[in-house]
Design an enzyme around this catalytic site. Structure first.
Site, PDB file in Angstrom:
ATOM      1  CB  CYS A 153      -0.799   2.961   3.983  1.00 13.12           C
ATOM      2  SG  CYS A 153      -1.998   1.878   3.392  1.00 13.12           S
ATOM      3  CG  ASP A 154       3.418   1.631   4.273  1.00 11.32           C
ATOM      4  OD1 ASP A 154       2.710   1.616   5.608  1.00 11.32           O
ATOM      5  OD2 ASP A 154       2.947  -0.425   4.183  1.00 11.32           O
ATOM      6  CB  CYS A 214      -1.076   0.383   1.210  1.00 14.70           C
ATOM      7  SG  CYS A 214      -2.201   1.284   1.751  1.00 14.70           S
TER       8      CYS A 214
HETATM    9  C1  LIG Z   1      -0.154  -3.443   6.112  1.00 17.70           C
HETATM   10  C2  LIG Z   1      -0.960  -3.168   5.511  1.00 17.70           C
HETATM   11  C3  LIG Z   1      -0.998  -1.072   6.514  1.00 17.70           C
HETATM   12  C4  LIG Z   1      -2.096  -0.630   6.413  1.00 17.70           C
HETATM   13  N1  LIG Z   1      -1.620   0.326   6.665  1.00 17.70           N
HETATM   14  C5  LIG Z   1      -2.503   1.094   6.123  1.00 17.70           C
HETATM   15  C6  LIG Z   1      -2.344   2.745   7.104  1.00 17.70           C
HETATM   16  O1  LIG Z   1      -1.300   3.297   7.412  1.00 17.70           O
HETATM   17  N2  LIG Z   1      -3.566   3.511   6.894  1.00 17.70           N
HETATM   18  C7  LIG Z   1      -5.044   3.173   6.394  1.00 17.70           C
HETATM   19  O2  LIG Z   1      -5.799   3.974   6.321  1.00 17.70           O
HETATM   20  N3  LIG Z   1      -5.354   2.095   5.858  1.00 17.70           N
HETATM   21  C8  LIG Z   1      -3.696   1.022   6.002  1.00 17.70           C
HETATM   22  N4  LIG Z   1      -3.952  -0.509   5.097  1.00 17.70           N
HETATM   23  C9  LIG Z   1      -5.392  -0.257   4.674  1.00 17.70           C
HETATM   24  C10 LIG Z   1      -6.469  -0.975   5.442  1.00 17.70           C
HETATM   25  O3  LIG Z   1      -5.611  -1.784   6.773  1.00 17.70           O
HETATM   26  C11 LIG Z   1      -7.749  -1.356   4.708  1.00 17.70           C
HETATM   27  O4  LIG Z   1      -8.230  -0.411   4.078  1.00 17.70           O
HETATM   28  C12 LIG Z   1      -9.241  -1.210   5.887  1.00 17.70           C
HETATM   29  O5  LIG Z   1      -8.697  -2.061   7.209  1.00 17.70           O
HETATM   30  C13 LIG Z   1     -10.180  -2.002   5.540  1.00 17.70           C
HETATM   31  O6  LIG Z   1     -11.135  -2.589   6.719  1.00 17.70           O
HETATM   32  P1  LIG Z   1     -12.451  -3.061   6.093  1.00 17.70           P
HETATM   33  O7  LIG Z   1     -13.635  -3.413   7.320  1.00 17.70           O
HETATM   34  O8  LIG Z   1     -12.978  -3.039   5.168  1.00 17.70           O
HETATM   35  O9  LIG Z   1     -11.995  -4.579   6.399  1.00 17.70           O
HETATM   36  P2  LIG Z   1     -10.748  -5.454   6.591  1.00 17.70           P
HETATM   37  O10 LIG Z   1      -9.094  -5.394   7.600  1.00 17.70           O
HETATM   38  O11 LIG Z   1     -10.325  -5.863   5.814  1.00 17.70           O
HETATM   39  O12 LIG Z   1     -11.131  -6.684   7.795  1.00 17.70           O
HETATM   40  C14 LIG Z   1     -11.903  -7.644   7.246  1.00 17.70           C
HETATM   41  C15 LIG Z   1     -12.670  -8.381   8.577  1.00 17.70           C
HETATM   42  O13 LIG Z   1     -13.645  -9.778   7.636  1.00 17.70           O
HETATM   43  C16 LIG Z   1     -13.086 -10.811   9.160  1.00 17.70           C
HETATM   44  N5  LIG Z   1     -13.580 -11.457   7.599  1.00 17.70           N
HETATM   45  C17 LIG Z   1     -13.198 -11.540   6.849  1.00 17.70           C
HETATM   46  N6  LIG Z   1     -14.357 -13.097   6.393  1.00 17.70           N
HETATM   47  C18 LIG Z   1     -14.692 -13.148   7.342  1.00 17.70           C
HETATM   48  C19 LIG Z   1     -16.051 -14.591   7.588  1.00 17.70           C
HETATM   49  N7  LIG Z   1     -16.240 -14.842   6.365  1.00 17.70           N
HETATM   50  N8  LIG Z   1     -16.369 -14.688   8.316  1.00 17.70           N
HETATM   51  C20 LIG Z   1     -16.460 -13.034   9.735  1.00 17.70           C
HETATM   52  N9  LIG Z   1     -15.629 -12.061   9.281  1.00 17.70           N
HETATM   53  C21 LIG Z   1     -14.673 -12.394   8.361  1.00 17.70           C
HETATM   54  C22 LIG Z   1     -11.492 -10.614   9.154  1.00 17.70           C
HETATM   55  O14 LIG Z   1     -11.017 -11.323   9.883  1.00 17.70           O
HETATM   56  C23 LIG Z   1     -11.766  -9.143   9.345  1.00 17.70           C
HETATM   57  O15 LIG Z   1     -11.224  -8.839  11.002  1.00 17.70           O
HETATM   58  C24 LIG Z   1      -3.299  -1.087   5.513  1.00 17.70           C
HETATM   59  C25 LIG Z   1      -3.096  -2.172   4.674  1.00 17.70           C
HETATM   60  C26 LIG Z   1      -2.770  -3.715   4.826  1.00 17.70           C
HETATM   61  C27 LIG Z   1      -2.958  -4.598   4.444  1.00 17.70           C
END
Ligand SMILES: Cc1cc2nc3c(=O)[nH]c(=O)nc-3n(C[C@H](O)[C@H](O)[C@H](O)COP(=O)(O)OP(=O)(O)OC[C@H]3O[C@@H](n4cnc5c(N)ncnc54)[C@H](O)[C@@H]3O)c2cc1C
Length: 313
Positions: free
Chosen positions: A141-142, A138
């Site tokens: 992000c980084d 990302c």
């Molecule tokens: C290494 C890294 C660094 C990042 N750094 C940043 C940053 O500095 N700033 C920033 O704004 N964004 C950052 N991001 C991006 C950010 O993490 C994502 O945009 C954000 O987390 C998305 O949130 P979300 O709620 O859509 O789902 P996610 O965070 O993707 O979470 C998905 C959730 O769904 C759950 N899940 C999946 N399938 C199922 C199922 N069948 N049953 C129940 N639960 C399930 C998982 O367990 C998880 O809890 C980063 C991403 C990564 C990978």
């Protein structure tokens, strides 16, 4: 025995899921949230989060997610550390949706899907070894951490071209590694890459390893897949930009997905094609993919669910 039909079930525990929970709980929907296998979501895999508003000194991803969970639980969100393994959605307005966590059946009037997306990696052991030490998926992000330094971007599509042009404004030099002899990106993006002086494109080159001291990236080990010649590129950051996979497998066939497998939502809302089923966060957003946008759409999903339920009565 009367069946326990919940007003609102949230699937996923990233920023969108917990934000949806905060709003749904405060609207008295008594939400129950299923965390899945990665409680806290993608941010639990990173160290510093510097761009989430409200944390002037930054915060680690795991701490931020614990704060969000605590806030959701303060308003009586029930958190289940279980994974939803199957869904049977009703197509009727006011219908009851069925979710399963293994053999456990969960009945709900509204469901918020916030299962996120997973960044694709090449599968090298070194990607894991140097994750948090210079390997990232990302640039938004980084990228900031590599100001004035040299980085590699791996990939040939629009994502890679966008990451490379974004990084080119921050870093000293971007080296793009493209496996084939051409890009897969749109013409406009290729044009931008070609017209950016500090991006060097190495066609027919693949990342095969990473070297560095103390798990910090110092060199990308690459191979020219035509001549088999190996070489190294001195860099501090390696951005893997080969795409994301939305976590929608268990919903496929039941709910409308877009051409990339993301849940299709109505423009400006979190409504899906199914009444009472809403989607928030990265699972329905292949463009922004940030914690703050995921949280924002989690708020929208809870408000959409609340309105849907209110209109049923
Ligand atoms: C290494 C890294 C660094 C990042 N750094 C940043 C940053 O500095 N700033 C920033 O704004 N964004 C950052 N991001 C991006 C950010 O993490 C994502 O945009 C954000 O987390 C998305 O949130 P979300 O709620 O859509 O789902 P996610 O965070 O993707 O979470 C998905 C959730 O769904 C759950 N899940 C999946 N399938 C199922 C199922 N069948 N049953 C129940 N639960 C399930 C998982 O367990 C998880 O809890 C980063 C991403 C990564 C990978």
């Amino acid at each position: 025995m009367e069946e326990n039909i919940l007003d609102c079930v949230i699937v996923g525990s990233g920023p969108s899921g917990f934000t949806a929970a905060i709003y749904a709980a405060r609207a008295d929907l008594k939400p129950e949230l299923y965390t899945g296998l990665e409680p806290g979501g993608q941010l639990t895999t990173t160290t510093e989060v510097d761009n989430f508003p409200g944390y002037p000194a930054g915060i680690t991803g795991p701490e931020m997610m614990m704060d969000l969970q605590k806030q959701a639980e303060r308003f009586d969100t029930k958190v289940h550390y279980e994974m939803i393994t199957k869904a049977e959605f009703s197509k009727e307005e006011g219908g009851i949706h069925k979710l399963y966590a293994g053999n456990k059946e969960i009945l709900a009037k509204s469901v918020i899907i916030s299962t996120g997306a997973t960044a694709k990696y090449l599968g090298l052991d070194d990607e894991k070894k140097y994750n948090g030490g210079g390997v990232s998926a990302c640039a938004t992000c980084d990228g900031f951490f590599y100001r004035g330094k040299d980085v590699v971007v791996v990939g040939a599509g629009d994502t890679a071209a966008e990451e490379a042009t974004y990084l080119s404004k921050l870093v000293n030099k971007v080296t793009m590694l493209v496996r084939k002899g051409e890009f897969r990106a749109s013409k406009a993006m290729i044009h931008r890459v070609e017209n950016t002086p500090n991006i060097e494109v190495k066609f027919h080159h693949e990342l095969i390893g990473i070297e560095g001291e103390n798990n910090l990236v110092e060199r990308a080990v690459v191979i020219n897949n035509q001549t088999q010649e190996k070489s190294t590129v001195d860099v501090h950051g390696i951005f893997i930009a080969i795409g994301h996979k939305p976590n929608t497998d268990i919903f496929a066939g039941q709910i409308d997905l877009d051409e990339n497998g993301y849940i299709a939502t109505e423009k400006g809302s979190t409504r899906t094609n199914l009444p009472g089923v809403f989607a928030a966060g990265d699972v329905q957003d292949h463009i922004y993919r940030q914690a703050i946008t995921a949280a924002g759409s989690g708020c929208m999903a809870a408000m959409d669910a609340e309105k849907y339920l209110a209109e049923l009565h």
